[in-house]
Design a protein around this motif. Structure first.
Motif, short mmCIF file in Angstrom:
data_model
loop_
_atom_site.label_atom_id
_atom_site.label_comp_id
_atom_site.label_asym_id
_atom_site.label_seq_id
_atom_site.Cartn_x
_atom_site.Cartn_y
_atom_site.Cartn_z
N MET A 107 -3.92 9.73 0.33
CA MET A 107 -3.32 8.40 0.31
C MET A 107 -3.97 7.52 -0.74
O MET A 107 -3.29 6.75 -1.43
CB MET A 107 -3.43 7.75 1.69
N THR A 108 -5.27 7.62 -0.90
CA THR A 108 -5.97 6.84 -1.92
C THR A 108 -5.43 7.17 -3.31
O THR A 108 -5.22 6.28 -4.15
CB THR A 108 -7.48 7.11 -1.85
N ASP B 61 -2.92 5.58 7.20
CA ASP B 61 -3.07 6.53 6.08
C ASP B 61 -3.03 7.96 6.60
O ASP B 61 -2.28 8.81 6.08
CB ASP B 61 -4.41 6.30 5.37
N ARG B 62 -3.82 8.22 7.60
CA ARG B 62 -3.91 9.59 8.13
C ARG B 62 -2.58 10.01 8.76
O ARG B 62 -2.11 11.14 8.55
CB ARG B 62 -5.02 9.67 9.19
N VAL C 149 -2.00 5.48 -3.76
CA VAL C 149 -2.10 4.04 -3.99
C VAL C 149 -2.54 3.76 -5.42
O VAL C 149 -2.00 2.87 -6.10
CB VAL C 149 -3.08 3.41 -2.97
N ARG D 19 0.82 -1.21 0.00
CA ARG D 19 0.00 0.00 0.00
C ARG D 19 0.86 1.26 0.00
O ARG D 19 0.57 2.23 -0.71
CB ARG D 19 -0.93 0.00 1.22
N TYR D 20 1.93 1.24 0.78
CA TYR D 20 2.70 2.48 0.97
C TYR D 20 4.01 2.50 0.17
O TYR D 20 4.79 3.44 0.30
CB TYR D 20 2.99 2.68 2.46
N ARG E 204 -6.74 2.77 8.01
CA ARG E 204 -7.22 4.15 7.94
C ARG E 204 -6.38 5.08 8.81
O ARG E 204 -6.02 6.19 8.39
CB ARG E 204 -8.69 4.20 8.37
N GLU F 54 -7.00 10.97 3.92
CA GLU F 54 -7.32 9.67 3.34
C GLU F 54 -7.39 9.75 1.82
O GLU F 54 -6.95 8.83 1.11
CB GLU F 54 -8.66 9.17 3.90
#
Length: 868
Positions: A801-802, A752-753, A805, A682-683, A749, A798
């Motif tokens: 980050m979305t 992400d934040r 990704v 994800r990151y 979540r 969020e």
């Protein structure tokens, strides 16, 4: 054996806890260690450590990290420290102390700092197997061992400060935890009924069971003598496998009693205002073993420090001017089970004609009470759930605040609340109660001693070096004093920009600026516009644009167009430069999981290109020794086998380590490998102010070392605990618990934040550990922002980050498929087919290492250097 040193006066210190160590420092500050022989008899098997932070052991702090003893200090001052060798007898006529080992030391001055011992109620079976006290590191080690091997439920007798910490520790060890408190409320000494009720609600919401108003009648055991339960005074019985007694402490004064020193009716060695015992001028007592001149035994570290200073002053001054100890401020601020609790001054309102101003919010678990005198002066207060104003309110105690009490307790947004800054405090206000440092002394450190930073002021005044609760106010004072002195502190990123990195991030995000040139020409300093920029701001701005690329419409590939010119050496070639000019290759291995087929590919690539291979601490395989022109050839084979860049060269996510988790390990409670892989994928490629490391442990045994990472995850029976701000580098720091028992979705979540807030607000090259300690409000502020959404930006974080990704692309996969991008991978632009002749290797242990003598060809020694 008798130890004497003729002609040199001898000071013997019995006990080496926090107060004892402070006494030694006070002796050194007064030059007494240079003129006296100093002997220390310490009962515990380790020198002085931070007992205030004892519970942090269960969140990963090691006993070594708890130590307060600099052995270089002990050595430099010639202090004779005897560990594990307590004093057993004192002969006051002969002025001689005998230790357990048989060592006899004659003294001129004897200082007793023997501390206190835990009070264990005289109930049947109190010494049964499974019963413990909570006082020393050895106690904690024993509790941990027993809890992991033989217990599922634990009970703590006592709901005071240490009792709540002990209950939190048992819960952290995975035990169902109970608290039994004889008083009608928790923390009866520090808080009133209202504060106790707020604390009770919050703690019960955490899953702990609280039993107030009942006492322990008996410890129930099985046939083997091990604990199985407790009988309570209300007739009920509590099933438990482990009992921790934390029902208060008593002064350790037996040594004094045995040698005929006067002790109080309820214990404590009776001393005068100089901490000198009342019936022997050659003997002093300090800390929790002393009954002070005001008739109290002080159990807090700050009064103990003041007593240590007083005794050292008396020993140094002889008949001259001396300090005196006539009483101390009992104010305290703690974080118990994650809940802020503070009390100061006359917290219970015992003064005549005083009034209470109270704010209570049951939903948030917040309780604030201020005690106001008949003339409007602030006498004291209690804060539960929100102790942000503790430092300022405590400093105002005894004076009339410049605003009404109601305004001081109301939360932001509720009526006319105000936040008084430290500038409103009088100079005589005590900022650091641990070391009795006033606001005036802190101002003097800035104006008279030219201190310009908080660390410099700490060193100059000792403020902030005790419990740490005053550090925030200290920082505000330093800043305000510098500003008042006309000192202009340039907070700009560099000579090209007057804005901070955080401000530049906001500009780029708000205005969708996609190039460094555009940002420099529009927002750079006047003299920097139309220029080339510098090596500080170019990679910093390049990182900002890369991290925001999907949102602002920029190309996220770091070697695209102008972005390529902003990168430093490593990013310029998507590889780490090594000491002989060669490069390393680090393919991503998410979560440390790899198939045999991929292992074979790495082995074949390393063999075919003659690379040195090493398994790293991040559960990856590094390959060293590639020439710059070989990088695309190597990566072509790796990408073809399914590998992608591990970003070991970038300020971005490096690895997410993992243990094998519940899939293979008998202790695992969650699938740590799966979670580590999900997080790493994800990151991956997320550009940030500094490198990011993570780990996931499948149980509390912490095999993946998650608490030494920027964000670490530890499995619990109910989900995941999230820790942030750790660092295992040159300045190690254990991560802090941000949230616990999270589901998979809740965990991702919050991460992400957290990451996007860090990227948004951190300084250039600032690790999360440094950022967490620098940002105003620290962990509490970060929790408010990313967990509680206090700024209303979580949806935006969020979304950012979305976007990252969704837009991720492997940099090496893009590079090897673009001939134009491949053209940069040469040693010499004007001779692209010529390898760098300085890059050479020699064999070592069946592999290669850099041939460093090649680097010295054609050089000559500097003038005056030694010839070999």
């Amino acid at each position: 054996m008798t130890a004497t040193l003729g002609g040199t006066p001898t000071i013997v210190l019995v006990g080496h806890g926090m107060v004892g160590q402070r006494f030694l420092e006070a002796l050194a500050e007064r030059g007494l260690t240079a003129t006296h022989r100093v002997v220390v008899l310490c009962e515990e098997p380790r020198p002085a450590y931070d007992r205030v932070q004892l519970t942090s052991y269960f969140s990963g702090t090691t006993p070594e990290e708890l130590s307060m003893t600099d052995m270089e200090f002990i050595k430099d001052h010639g202090i004779e420290l005897h560990i594990g060798d307590p004093a057993e007898t004192v002969d006051r006529d002969a002025k001689r102390v005998t230790a357990r080992s048989g060592l006899e030391v004659e003294y001129d001055t004897l200082v007793l700092a023997t501390g206190s011992y835990p009070f264990v109620p005289p109930v049947p079976n109190k010494d049964a197997e499974g019963c413990f006290v909570y006082r020393t590191i050895e106690d904690l080690l024993a509790i941990e061992e027993y809890a992991k091997a033989r217990a599922t439920t634990g009970a703590v007798v006592g709901g005071g400060l240490l009792g709540l910490e002990a209950a939190g520790a048992l819960k952290g060890l995975g035990l169902t935890s109970h608290i039994v408190e004889f008083a009608p409320r928790l923390m009866p000494v520090q808080v009133d009924d209202g504060g106790g009720a707020a604390l009770l609600r919050t703690i019960e919401d955490m899953g702990l069971s609280v039993h107030t108003g009942v006492g322990t009648q008996e410890i129930v055991t099985d046939a083997s003598g091990a604990v199985t339960g407790m009988k309570l005074s209300d007739g009920s019985e509590l099933a438990t496998d482990l009992v921790v007694f934390s029902a208060g402490v008593r002064p350790r004064d037996q040594l004094a009693r045995d040698c005929g020193l006067t002790v109080g009716e309820r214990g404590g060695i009776t001393v005068d205002e100089q901490c000198r015992t009342v019936n022997d001028p050659h003997v002093y007592a300090i800390g929790e073993c002393a009954l002070a001149a005001d008739g109290r035994v002080y159990g807090l570290v700050a009064p103990g420090y003041e007593q240590a200073e007083t005794a050292a002053s008396a020993i140094a001054a002889g008949e001259g001017e001396q300090l005196s100890f006539t009483g101390a401020d009992l104010s305290t601020k703690l974080k118990l089970l994650g809940v802020d609790v503070a009390s100061f001054g006359d917290a219970h309102g015992t003064a005549e004609d005083c009034l209470d101003v109270v704010y209570s919010d049951s939903r948030s678990g917040t309780y604030k009470k201020l005690v106001i005198g008949r003339n409007g002066e602030l006498l004291g207060g209690i804060l539960v759930g929100d102790a942000e104003a503790y430092g300022t309110l405590r400093a105002f105690t005894g004076s009339v605040p410049p605003v009404s009490p109601e305004q001081l307790v109301l939360p932001a947004g509720a009526g006319a609340s105000v936040q008084l800054g430290p500038s409103a405090l009088p100079d005589e206000a005590i900022i650091c109660s641990c070391h009795n440092v006033t606001k005036g002394a802190i101002r003097g450190a800035v104006t008279d001693h030219e201190c310009t930073t908080v660390p410099e002021v700490k060193k100059c005044t000792k403020a902030g070096t005790g419990c740490g609760s005053c550090v925030k106010v200290l920082g505000q004072l330093v800043t305000s004093e510098l500003e008042a002195s006309g000192v202009e502190v340039d907070k700009g990123l560099c000579g090209c920009f007057s804005q901070t990195r955080e401000e530049l991030y906001e500009i780029v995000l708000a205005l969708r600026i996609t190039s460094y040139r555009q940002l420099l020409d529009r927002y750079g300093r006047e003299g920097a516009r139309d220029g080339d920029g510098c090596e500080v701001c170019k990679p910093a701005v390049g990182s900002i644009i890369a991290s925001l690329a999907p949102t602002i419409g920029a190309n996220g590939y770091v070697l695209d167009g102008e972005q390529a010119s902003l990168q430093d050496t490593n990013d310029h070639f998507l590889a780490n430069l090594q000491k002989n000019g060669s490069y390393s290759i680090v393919p991503r291995i998410p979560g440390g999981e790899i198939t045999p087929e991929k292992l074979i590919v790495i082995g074949e690539v390393a063999r075919d290109f003659g690379l040195y291979t090493k398994i790293t601490g991040g559960q990856r395989i590094d390959m060293f020794g590639a020439r710059v022109e070989q990088l695309p050839l190597i990566w072509a084979r790796l990408v073809d086998a399914g590998f992608e860049s591990g970003h070991a060269y970038g300020k971005s996510l490096r690895t997410v380590k993992s243990c094998v988790g519940q899939t293979w390990c008998r202790y695992g409670v969650q699938d740590s490998v799966r979670m580590a892989i999900d997080l790493e994928l994800r990151y991956r490629g997320l550009r940030s102010p500094h490198k990011l490391k993570s780990a996931v442990s499948g149980c509390a045994r912490e095999c993946a070392e998650a608490q030494s990472k920027d964000f670490g995850i530890i499995a619990t029976a109910n989900g995941w605990n999230l820790y942030v701000g750790g660092n295992g580098g040159a300045t190690p720091r254990h991560a802090d618990l941000l949230a616990q028992d999270l589901s998979d979705a809740e965990l991702i979540r919050l991460i992400d934040r957290f990451l996007m807030f860090y990227i948004r607000t951190a300084d250039r090259l600032e690790r999360t550990s440094t950022w967490l300690e620098r940002i105003p409000g620290g962990l509490d502020h970060i929790r408010e922002v990313v967990v509680e959404d206090s700024l209303g930006i979580c949806e935006e974080l969020e979304s950012l980050m979305t976007a990252h990704v969704a837009a991720y692309r492997d940099e090496w996969a893009e590079t090897i498929n673009d001939p134009e991008k491949l053209s940069r991978f040469v040693s010499f632009v004007n001779a692209p087919d010529t390898p760098d002749p300085v890059v050479g290797f020699v064999p070592e242990r069946d592999q290669i290492k850099p041939d460093l003598p090649l680097l010295t060809i054609g050089t000559r020694p500097l003038e005056g250097s030694a010839q070999r």
